[in-house]
Motif scaffolding. Structure first.
Motif, PDB file in Angstrom:
ATOM      1  N   ARG A 191      17.809  20.260  74.141  1.00  0.00           N
ATOM      2  CA  ARG A 191      18.659  20.130  75.333  1.00  0.00           C
ATOM      3  C   ARG A 191      20.084  19.726  74.952  1.00  0.00           C
ATOM      4  O   ARG A 191      21.053  20.143  75.587  1.00  0.00           O
ATOM      5  CB  ARG A 191      18.060  19.116  76.305  1.00  0.00           C
ATOM      6  CG  ARG A 191      16.738  19.578  76.920  1.00  0.00           C
ATOM      7  CD  ARG A 191      16.233  18.605  77.962  1.00  0.00           C
ATOM      8  NE  ARG A 191      14.923  19.018  78.453  1.00  0.00           N
ATOM      9  CZ  ARG A 191      14.738  19.926  79.414  1.00  0.00           C
ATOM     10  NH1 ARG A 191      15.809  20.513  79.970  1.00  0.00           N
ATOM     11  NH2 ARG A 191      13.529  20.253  79.804  1.00  0.00           N
ATOM     12  N   GLY A 192      20.194  18.919  73.912  1.00  0.00           N
ATOM     13  CA  GLY A 192      21.533  18.543  73.469  1.00  0.00           C
ATOM     14  C   GLY A 192      22.308  19.744  72.953  1.00  0.00           C
ATOM     15  O   GLY A 192      23.517  19.863  73.188  1.00  0.00           O
ATOM     16  N   PHE A 193      21.640  20.649  72.257  1.00  0.00           N
ATOM     17  CA  PHE A 193      22.294  21.870  71.795  1.00  0.00           C
ATOM     18  C   PHE A 193      22.739  22.718  72.987  1.00  0.00           C
ATOM     19  O   PHE A 193      23.861  23.231  73.025  1.00  0.00           O
ATOM     20  CB  PHE A 193      21.329  22.658  70.899  1.00  0.00           C
ATOM     21  CG  PHE A 193      21.900  23.964  70.396  1.00  0.00           C
ATOM     22  CD1 PHE A 193      22.648  24.005  69.234  1.00  0.00           C
ATOM     23  CD2 PHE A 193      21.697  25.143  71.094  1.00  0.00           C
ATOM     24  CE1 PHE A 193      23.170  25.207  68.761  1.00  0.00           C
ATOM     25  CE2 PHE A 193      22.218  26.338  70.639  1.00  0.00           C
ATOM     26  CZ  PHE A 193      22.958  26.370  69.473  1.00  0.00           C
ATOM     27  N   SER A 194      21.864  22.874  73.965  1.00  0.00           N
ATOM     28  CA  SER A 194      22.176  23.708  75.124  1.00  0.00           C
ATOM     29  C   SER A 194      23.328  23.124  75.942  1.00  0.00           C
ATOM     30  O   SER A 194      24.065  23.871  76.606  1.00  0.00           O
ATOM     31  CB  SER A 194      20.941  23.863  76.008  1.00  0.00           C
ATOM     32  OG  SER A 194      19.923  24.558  75.304  1.00  0.00           O
ATOM     33  N   ALA A 195      23.491  21.798  75.890  1.00  0.00           N
ATOM     34  CA  ALA A 195      24.604  21.199  76.612  1.00  0.00           C
ATOM     35  C   ALA A 195      25.942  21.644  76.034  1.00  0.00           C
ATOM     36  O   ALA A 195      26.937  21.767  76.758  1.00  0.00           O
ATOM     37  CB  ALA A 195      24.490  19.675  76.573  1.00  0.00           C
ATOM     38  N   SER A 196      25.971  21.888  74.727  1.00  0.00           N
ATOM     39  CA  SER A 196      27.200  22.349  74.087  1.00  0.00           C
ATOM     40  C   SER A 196      27.326  23.865  74.118  1.00  0.00           C
ATOM     41  O   SER A 196      28.431  24.403  74.170  1.00  0.00           O
ATOM     42  CB  SER A 196      27.246  21.858  72.634  1.00  0.00           C
ATOM     43  OG  SER A 196      27.259  20.451  72.577  1.00  0.00           O
ATOM     44  N   TYR A 197      26.193  24.582  74.078  1.00  0.00           N
ATOM     45  CA  TYR A 197      26.196  26.048  74.049  1.00  0.00           C
ATOM     46  C   TYR A 197      25.195  26.561  75.092  1.00  0.00           C
ATOM     47  O   TYR A 197      24.086  26.992  74.756  1.00  0.00           O
ATOM     48  CB  TYR A 197      25.844  26.560  72.647  1.00  0.00           C
ATOM     49  CG  TYR A 197      26.853  26.138  71.610  1.00  0.00           C
ATOM     50  CD1 TYR A 197      28.025  26.867  71.403  1.00  0.00           C
ATOM     51  CD2 TYR A 197      26.654  24.973  70.854  1.00  0.00           C
ATOM     52  CE1 TYR A 197      28.960  26.459  70.469  1.00  0.00           C
ATOM     53  CE2 TYR A 197      27.590  24.559  69.922  1.00  0.00           C
ATOM     54  CZ  TYR A 197      28.745  25.312  69.729  1.00  0.00           C
ATOM     55  OH  TYR A 197      29.670  24.919  68.808  1.00  0.00           O
ATOM     56  N   PRO A 198      25.550  26.510  76.396  1.00  0.00           N
ATOM     57  CA  PRO A 198      24.592  26.869  77.458  1.00  0.00           C
ATOM     58  C   PRO A 198      24.217  28.342  77.468  1.00  0.00           C
ATOM     59  O   PRO A 198      23.215  28.699  78.061  1.00  0.00           O
ATOM     60  CB  PRO A 198      25.333  26.470  78.739  1.00  0.00           C
ATOM     61  CG  PRO A 198      26.782  26.489  78.364  1.00  0.00           C
ATOM     62  CD  PRO A 198      26.839  26.044  76.941  1.00  0.00           C
TER      63      PRO A 198
ATOM     64  N   ARG B 289      23.227  29.946  74.975  1.00  0.00           N
ATOM     65  CA  ARG B 289      22.243  30.180  73.914  1.00  0.00           C
ATOM     66  C   ARG B 289      21.076  29.212  74.086  1.00  0.00           C
ATOM     67  O   ARG B 289      21.248  28.110  74.598  1.00  0.00           O
ATOM     68  CB  ARG B 289      22.873  29.994  72.538  1.00  0.00           C
ATOM     69  CG  ARG B 289      23.895  31.097  72.251  1.00  0.00           C
ATOM     70  CD  ARG B 289      24.638  30.876  70.986  1.00  0.00           C
ATOM     71  NE  ARG B 289      25.660  31.915  70.843  1.00  0.00           N
ATOM     72  CZ  ARG B 289      26.677  31.859  70.015  1.00  0.00           C
ATOM     73  NH1 ARG B 289      26.812  30.803  69.243  1.00  0.00           N
ATOM     74  NH2 ARG B 289      27.544  32.838  69.951  1.00  0.00           N
ATOM     75  N   ALA B 290      19.926  29.647  73.645  1.00  0.00           N
ATOM     76  CA  ALA B 290      18.715  28.830  73.775  1.00  0.00           C
ATOM     77  C   ALA B 290      18.216  28.423  72.397  1.00  0.00           C
ATOM     78  O   ALA B 290      17.985  29.268  71.540  1.00  0.00           O
ATOM     79  CB  ALA B 290      17.633  29.611  74.519  1.00  0.00           C
ATOM     80  N   LEU B 291      18.058  27.128  72.176  1.00  0.00           N
ATOM     81  CA  LEU B 291      17.500  26.613  70.926  1.00  0.00           C
ATOM     82  C   LEU B 291      16.044  26.243  71.174  1.00  0.00           C
ATOM     83  O   LEU B 291      15.737  25.544  72.144  1.00  0.00           O
ATOM     84  CB  LEU B 291      18.288  25.399  70.443  1.00  0.00           C
ATOM     85  CG  LEU B 291      17.864  24.817  69.084  1.00  0.00           C
ATOM     86  CD1 LEU B 291      19.088  24.297  68.317  1.00  0.00           C
ATOM     87  CD2 LEU B 291      16.841  23.692  69.229  1.00  0.00           C
ATOM     88  N   ALA B 292      15.163  26.719  70.291  1.00  0.00           N
ATOM     89  CA  ALA B 292      13.733  26.414  70.403  1.00  0.00           C
ATOM     90  C   ALA B 292      13.212  25.950  69.052  1.00  0.00           C
ATOM     91  O   ALA B 292      13.650  26.432  68.002  1.00  0.00           O
ATOM     92  CB  ALA B 292      12.959  27.639  70.886  1.00  0.00           C
ATOM     93  N   ILE B 293      12.289  25.011  69.076  1.00  0.00           N
ATOM     94  CA  ILE B 293      11.673  24.480  67.856  1.00  0.00           C
ATOM     95  C   ILE B 293      10.170  24.716  67.944  1.00  0.00           C
ATOM     96  O   ILE B 293       9.521  24.305  68.904  1.00  0.00           O
ATOM     97  CB  ILE B 293      11.960  22.981  67.688  1.00  0.00           C
ATOM     98  CG1 ILE B 293      13.475  22.741  67.613  1.00  0.00           C
ATOM     99  CG2 ILE B 293      11.274  22.431  66.445  1.00  0.00           C
ATOM    100  CD1 ILE B 293      13.862  21.271  67.651  1.00  0.00           C
ATOM    101  N   PHE B 294       9.632  25.415  66.928  1.00  0.00           N
ATOM    102  CA  PHE B 294       8.209  25.709  66.862  1.00  0.00           C
ATOM    103  C   PHE B 294       7.612  24.988  65.662  1.00  0.00           C
ATOM    104  O   PHE B 294       8.213  24.949  64.586  1.00  0.00           O
ATOM    105  CB  PHE B 294       7.964  27.217  66.741  1.00  0.00           C
ATOM    106  CG  PHE B 294       8.575  28.013  67.863  1.00  0.00           C
ATOM    107  CD1 PHE B 294       7.999  28.021  69.122  1.00  0.00           C
ATOM    108  CD2 PHE B 294       9.738  28.749  67.655  1.00  0.00           C
ATOM    109  CE1 PHE B 294       8.565  28.750  70.154  1.00  0.00           C
ATOM    110  CE2 PHE B 294      10.308  29.467  68.671  1.00  0.00           C
ATOM    111  CZ  PHE B 294       9.726  29.477  69.939  1.00  0.00           C
ATOM    112  N   LEU B 295       6.441  24.394  65.842  1.00  0.00           N
ATOM    113  CA  LEU B 295       5.739  23.678  64.778  1.00  0.00           C
ATOM    114  C   LEU B 295       4.674  24.581  64.173  1.00  0.00           C
ATOM    115  O   LEU B 295       4.036  25.361  64.878  1.00  0.00           O
ATOM    116  CB  LEU B 295       5.104  22.396  65.324  1.00  0.00           C
ATOM    117  CG  LEU B 295       6.066  21.423  66.011  1.00  0.00           C
ATOM    118  CD1 LEU B 295       5.310  20.216  66.526  1.00  0.00           C
ATOM    119  CD2 LEU B 295       7.171  20.998  65.056  1.00  0.00           C
ATOM    120  N   PHE B 296       4.482  24.450  62.866  1.00  0.00           N
ATOM    121  CA  PHE B 296       3.527  25.295  62.146  1.00  0.00           C
ATOM    122  C   PHE B 296       2.385  24.444  61.614  1.00  0.00           C
ATOM    123  O   PHE B 296       2.596  23.480  60.881  1.00  0.00           O
ATOM    124  CB  PHE B 296       4.223  26.023  60.992  1.00  0.00           C
ATOM    125  CG  PHE B 296       3.293  26.865  60.155  1.00  0.00           C
ATOM    126  CD1 PHE B 296       2.595  27.933  60.720  1.00  0.00           C
ATOM    127  CD2 PHE B 296       3.107  26.596  58.805  1.00  0.00           C
ATOM    128  CE1 PHE B 296       1.746  28.708  59.950  1.00  0.00           C
ATOM    129  CE2 PHE B 296       2.260  27.369  58.029  1.00  0.00           C
ATOM    130  CZ  PHE B 296       1.570  28.426  58.608  1.00  0.00           C
TER     131      PHE B 296
END
Length: 612
Positions: A46-53, A55-62
């Motif tokens: 959400r912090g990334f999206s606040a600066s670059y709305p 674009r969508a940043l997603a984190i996936f765990l393996f």
């Protein structure tokens, strides 16, 4: 597809950059306090999206055991996209098939991937993937090349890896009711058992995360110490701070392969310790700027203190403490079975000349490297520690192929499991340099500096050994000779003490040329020398004495072109089973020497009970 968001300005001005930096610092504070992983990852996204709305940043765990991806945080992606992640099950996230599959999946849902970045743990294992995507119909721009954007992505990667690592490694996280992953437990326990601390520095924000073992080195509890770089620099000794900062700058600028320093650091009680810190930048942006740096810290205070006792010169200090290589390991011994390594650090290359994989595949290779003279002691110490569950500590030698003999110091602590298995968590370090210096000092302690012959202490040890051999019946007799240079004081008075020293050195060389390998000689003090002729009777001793006198007469020292002639008085006694102690035998030969000097010098006399 991406979920709808209200339109915001695309350009990142100074104020937005300031807010993003503040958000990153706040997120690091959450990490330090041990916030849940899901909450941390969601804050990063959400912090990334606040600066670059746009674009969508997603984190996936393996999950490497199940070989499947799960959602860590994806607040801007629609559920349908996330539900289709099962199509990627079985694929390794850092392979081309995975990336192609993820790209096709994103396109099917109306997205275009801009970033696919791996997230790794301290152990180097792949723990997840960070992605950045934008709608396929979004106009193309070059904002992804801007430095502010690259710094934001780098910070997101660094904080995501730090968050995942804090959740994975038990020694770094808050107490959990769930059993930790076996591989992560193994690594954490091995590191903690070795007394090594870990630190992780965010080069963008300047925040530093410290492991529990690192804090313990300085006497702090796990919840103490801030993560601010300024506080870290305040703990470093003022005299060492410029050196530490310059070494870091050199490594950040890629002028060194690794970061290695030894410096003083202030403990919780106000005292200072010497530590050795070694680390490396593990993530850089496209311009080569450092993003993340990870390293280890070891307490070397005792080694420094030992250096000061052994030698005052800086050369000797450097010789002993230039580097402290070491191998962290875990060794598992099942009930009634053979032991095997379950974790070996890269330090195995420095200590044993072997790769970690070689030790994991063939644990018995270590036994074949133990020096034959040390193998019984090594086996006995290991069996004793296994039987009693006590701390194993041993200094021993190994023979490294192509590199010769090394001295190692091994330390490990056992942990008995419920099924009877014993887990050893320990550390092996190379102490070859300090051992060489120790042996050198021992040699100096037993050698006469001027003549390089054994001194009185060493000669008496050799005499005692010869006496024991006779008492055990190894040999029947041994002759003991006391030798004295006649009128030596005249040489010192007339030619000076420097010439006198040369005479003593010259005689020692003449004496050594007359000895067999089984014989021994030593300087007892002043101009007095003693000789042990192993297995010799009185006749053999008399012949040796006459040869020695003849050699002294025929090989005088030359000083300024003139001969310095010296004669020799000798007293002889015989050591046998019934001849008393070694001190009595030496005293008898000394009495015989005294008679030789009374009768005019330059002659040989025998002890009263040892007529030839």
């Amino acid at each position: 597809m991406m979920s709808e968001r209200p339109p915001l300005s695309v350009d990142a001005d100074t104020e937005s950059c300031r807010k993003a930096l503040a958000f990153n610092n706040q997120t690091l504070s959450y990490i330090a306090r041990g916030a849940p992983l899901a909450q941390l990852l969601d804050r990063i996204a959400r912090g990334f999206s606040a600066s670059y709305p746009e674009r969508a940043l997603a984190i996936f765990l393996f999950d490497r055991h199940k070989r499947r991806m799960s959602v860590g945080a994806a607040p801007s992606l629609l559920p349908a996209f996330l539900a289709d992640l099962v199509e990627l099950d079985g694929l390794e996230p850092d392979t081309l098939p995975f990336w192609n599959g993820l790209s096709a999946l994103a396109a099917r849902h109306g997205c275009r991937l801009l970033e696919v970045l791996p997230l790794r743990s301290f152990a180097g294992e792949l723990a997840g993937v960070l992605t950045v995507c934008t709608p396929v119909d979004a106009p193309a721009d070059a904002s992804h090349l801007e430095q502010a954007y690259r710094d934001t992505v780098g910070a997101a990667v660094s904080m995501a890896m730090l968050s995942i690592e804090r959740a994975l490694v038990p020694s770094h996280a808050q107490v959990s009711t769930e059993p930790p992953d076996e591989a992560n437990e193994r690594m954490a326990l091995a590191i903690e058992g070795s007394g090594t601390g870990i630190w992780d520095r965010n080069a963008v924000t300047g925040e530093i995360y410290y492991s529990r073992g690192w804090k313990a080195i300085l006497g702090y509890e796990d919840w103490e110490l801030s993560s601010h770089l300024e506080d870290a620099y305040l703990r470093i000794h003022p005299d060492d701070l410029p050196y530490v900062q310059e070494t870091i700058r050199q490594h950040f600028a890629s002028r060194s392969d690794t970061y290695q320093v030894e410096h003083r650091i202030r403990c919780r009680d106000g005292s200072y310790k010497w530590i050795s810190s070694r680390g490396k930048v593990v993530a850089r942006d496209d311009q080569g700027n450092a993003l993340r740096m990870i390293g280890t810290t070891t307490d070397i205070t005792e080694v420094r203190q030992l250096n000061e006792k052994l030698a005052k010169s800086s050369r000797m200090l450097d010789y002993l403490t230039s580097e402290i290589p070491g191998m962290v390991f875990q060794f598992r011994v099942p009930p009634g079975g053979r032991g095997y390594f379950t974790y070996v650090s890269e330090g195995a290359r420095e200590t044993l000349g072997l790769s970690p994989q070689q030790l994991l595949e063939n644990p018995t290779i270590v036994d074949t490297m133990i020096h034959p003279e040390d193998l019984p002691r090594y086996e006995a110490a290991r069996q004793m520690a296994t039987a009693t569950g006590s701390h194993w500590m041993l200094e021993f030698r190994v023979i490294v192929s192509g590199q010769g003999v090394r001295w190692l110091r091994g330390q490990a602590r056992p942990r008995r499991l419920e099924d009877g298995t014993t887990l050893w968590h320990g550390f092996i370090s190379d102490i070859s340099q300090s051992k060489a210096f120790e042996l050198e000092l021992r040699e100096y302690a037993l050698t006469d500096y001027l003549t390089q012959l054994p001194n009185r202490r060493c000669f008496m040890q050799r005499l005692q050994e010869e006496h024991s051999r006779i008492q055990r019946g190894v040999c029947d007799t041994a002759a003991v000779l006391m030798c004295d240079l006649d009128h030596f004081k005249r040489i010192n008075d007339s030619l000076g003490h420097a010439v006198g020293d040369q005479v003593l050195k010259h005689f020692a060389q003449v004496l050594q040329r007359q000895l067999r390998k089984s014989d021994a000689a030593g300087r007892l003090g002043g101009e007095e020398f003693a000789v042990i002729l192993s297995g010799a009777n009185l006749q053999a001793a008399a012949e040796f004495a006459m040869r020695l006198q003849a050699s002294c007469a025929s090989q005088p020292l030359l000083h300024e072109g003139k001969k310095v002639e010296v004669t020799l008085s000798i007293g002889i006694s015989l050591m046998q089973v019934d001849s008393g102690s070694q001190e009595q035998v030496l005293r008898a030969s000394d009495d015989a020497l005294y008679r030789a000097k009374e009768k005019g010098r330059n002659r040989v006399e025998f002890a009263p009970f040892a007529d030839p």
